[in-house]
Design an enzyme around this catalytic site. Structure first.
Site, PDB file in Angstrom:
ATOM      1  N   GLY A  91      -3.099 -87.607-162.912  1.00  0.00           N
ATOM      2  CA  GLY A  91      -4.207 -87.878-162.002  1.00  0.00           C
ATOM      3  C   GLY A  91      -3.975 -87.494-160.554  1.00  0.00           C
ATOM      4  O   GLY A  91      -4.512 -88.129-159.646  1.00  0.00           O
ATOM      5  N   ARG A 104     -15.633 -87.879-183.027  1.00  0.00           N
ATOM      6  CA  ARG A 104     -15.684 -87.486-181.619  1.00  0.00           C
ATOM      7  C   ARG A 104     -16.921 -88.064-180.922  1.00  0.00           C
ATOM      8  O   ARG A 104     -16.872 -88.513-179.783  1.00  0.00           O
ATOM      9  CB  ARG A 104     -15.694 -85.954-181.552  1.00  0.00           C
ATOM     10  CG  ARG A 104     -15.282 -85.367-180.237  1.00  0.00           C
ATOM     11  CD  ARG A 104     -15.201 -83.847-180.319  1.00  0.00           C
ATOM     12  NE  ARG A 104     -14.005 -83.357-180.985  1.00  0.00           N
ATOM     13  CZ  ARG A 104     -12.837 -83.143-180.376  1.00  0.00           C
ATOM     14  NH1 ARG A 104     -12.711 -83.377-179.095  1.00  0.00           N
ATOM     15  NH2 ARG A 104     -11.807 -82.687-181.031  1.00  0.00           N
ATOM     16  N   ARG A 163      -9.350 -83.361-173.591  1.00  0.00           N
ATOM     17  CA  ARG A 163     -10.026 -83.315-174.899  1.00  0.00           C
ATOM     18  C   ARG A 163     -11.292 -82.465-174.823  1.00  0.00           C
ATOM     19  O   ARG A 163     -11.961 -82.423-173.783  1.00  0.00           O
ATOM     20  CB  ARG A 163     -10.390 -84.722-175.367  1.00  0.00           C
ATOM     21  CG  ARG A 163      -9.185 -85.458-175.883  1.00  0.00           C
ATOM     22  CD  ARG A 163      -9.565 -86.691-176.646  1.00  0.00           C
ATOM     23  NE  ARG A 163     -10.058 -86.444-177.984  1.00  0.00           N
ATOM     24  CZ  ARG A 163      -9.306 -86.052-179.007  1.00  0.00           C
ATOM     25  NH1 ARG A 163      -8.026 -85.807-178.838  1.00  0.00           N
ATOM     26  NH2 ARG A 163      -9.843 -85.878-180.202  1.00  0.00           N
ATOM     27  N   HIS A 165     -10.199 -76.200-162.943  1.00  0.00           N
ATOM     28  CA  HIS A 165      -9.409 -75.419-163.894  1.00  0.00           C
ATOM     29  C   HIS A 165      -8.375 -74.603-163.113  1.00  0.00           C
ATOM     30  O   HIS A 165      -8.716 -73.996-162.090  1.00  0.00           O
ATOM     31  CB  HIS A 165     -10.321 -74.492-164.701  1.00  0.00           C
ATOM     32  CG  HIS A 165      -9.578 -73.711-165.735  1.00  0.00           C
ATOM     33  ND1 HIS A 165      -9.079 -74.289-166.897  1.00  0.00           N
ATOM     34  CD2 HIS A 165      -9.207 -72.413-165.780  1.00  0.00           C
ATOM     35  CE1 HIS A 165      -8.449 -73.371-167.602  1.00  0.00           C
ATOM     36  NE2 HIS A 165      -8.510 -72.224-166.949  1.00  0.00           N
ATOM     37  N   GLU A 194      -5.383 -76.895-155.559  1.00  0.00           N
ATOM     38  CA  GLU A 194      -6.367 -77.735-156.268  1.00  0.00           C
ATOM     39  C   GLU A 194      -6.685 -78.992-155.466  1.00  0.00           C
ATOM     40  O   GLU A 194      -7.836 -79.422-155.394  1.00  0.00           O
ATOM     41  CB  GLU A 194      -5.821 -78.149-157.639  1.00  0.00           C
ATOM     42  CG  GLU A 194      -5.691 -77.013-158.634  1.00  0.00           C
ATOM     43  CD  GLU A 194      -5.223 -77.497-159.996  1.00  0.00           C
ATOM     44  OE1 GLU A 194      -5.687 -78.539-160.475  1.00  0.00           O
ATOM     45  OE2 GLU A 194      -4.359 -76.823-160.586  1.00  0.00           O
TER      46      GLU A 194
HETATM   47  C1  GRF Z   1      -4.577 -79.621-163.154  1.00  0.00           C
HETATM   48  O1  GRF Z   1      -3.810 -78.456-163.032  1.00  0.00           O
HETATM   49  C2  GRF Z   1      -5.989 -79.284-163.517  1.00  0.00           C
HETATM   50  O2  GRF Z   1      -6.438 -78.095-162.950  1.00  0.00           O
HETATM   51  C3  GRF Z   1      -5.900 -79.135-165.008  1.00  0.00           C
HETATM   52  O3  GRF Z   1      -5.012 -80.139-165.431  1.00  0.00           O
HETATM   53  C4  GRF Z   1      -4.130 -80.454-164.357  1.00  0.00           C
HETATM   54  C5  GRF Z   1      -4.275 -81.923-164.117  1.00  0.00           C
HETATM   55  O4  GRF Z   1      -3.355 -82.413-163.173  1.00  0.00           O
HETATM   56  N1  GRF Z   1      -7.210 -79.215-165.619  1.00  0.00           N
HETATM   57  P1  GRF Z   1      -3.544 -83.850-162.543  1.00  0.00           P
HETATM   58  O5  GRF Z   1      -3.656 -84.840-163.701  1.00  0.00           O
HETATM   59  O6  GRF Z   1      -4.793 -83.823-161.726  1.00  0.00           O
HETATM   60  O7  GRF Z   1      -2.317 -84.078-161.753  1.00  0.00           O
END
Ligand code: GRF
Length: 227
Positions: free
Chosen positions: A23, A76, A102, A120, A185
């Protein structure tokens, strides 16, 4: 220059974050949303894994943290009905996927049409799916990065809100490149959510457009400079 604290926004979007693990992106959203003028508030965090470290971090911030363990559901759809109920119970306007691992059914995704975002770790549409950094290195690309997009039923697809690029450096491994992308990110997601929650960025067909009347605001909207 005025030093007065900005007025809190009267109509912040209510955001629920969907996670599976540590997270760190969720934490960047929580931190950004503490600003009085940020256009969204994080009202709950939901994880399909009860042991997710992100749930503990969210609870420590006083944010309702909910586990909906997918292993407890045979189908699901039944799992997703519970996820949906958790978000609706908290009055969520926008679901922000942040490391949720998921697959979601088209039915669930359409239930949050134009109201679910994802981050992503690649410059989409390149490198959908897993192992993005190893695949980028294998291809010898010189730029990598990350994308925040509106979620559509197809994997890692949907109108792109914002992207950030980082260089691929000599000697990079998937881990070193992944770490550099992750830093990007943490800046990009708060920026993209601010654009979307404020209405500066809107979906038009398959694209996200910046509204003409808010382009200047949009460019600077919660985009902190690199330290
Ligand atoms: C990140 O690299 C995100 O882009 C990908 O999964 C990773 C999650 O990292 N979808 P975190 O749990 O936010 O540290």
């Amino acid at each position: 220059m005025s030093t007065a604290a900005p007025e809190p926004l009267k109509s912040k979007k209510r955001v629920g974050v969907l996670i599976s693990g540590r997270g760190s992106n969720m934490r960047s959203l929580i931190a950004a949303a503490q600003a009085r003028d940020y256009p969204a508030e994080i009202v709950c965090v939901v994880s399909n894994r009860p042991e997710a470290a992100g749930l503990v971090a969210a609870a420590a911030e006083g944010i309702p943290a909910v586990a909906v363990d997918h292993k407890h559901f045979a189908a699901r759809e039944a799992f997703e009905t519970e996820l949906d109920a958790a978000f609706r119970a908290h009055g969520v306007d926008i679901v922000a996927c942040a490391g949720f691992i998921r697959k979601l059914t088209a039915g669930f995704v359409e239930g949050w049409h134009d109201a679910m975002l994802n981050i992503h770790p690649s410059l989409l549409p390149a490198y959908r799916g897993l192992d993005t950094h190893a695949r980028a290195l294998a291809d010898g690309v010189k730029l990598a990065g990350c994308t925040v997009h509106v979620v559509r039923p197809e994997l890692d697809a949907g109108p792109i809100i914002a992207q950030a690029a980082v260089p691929v450096l000599e000697g990079d491994t998937a881990d070193t490149l992944g770490g550099r992308v992750l830093e990007a990110e943490h800046r990009l997601y708060p920026h993209a959510l601010a654009l979307y929650a404020s209405g500066a960025a809107v979906v038009e067909g398959n694209h996200v457009r910046l509204r003409q009347d808010s382009i200047n605001q949009a460019i600077s909207l919660y985009w902190p400079p690199i330290a």
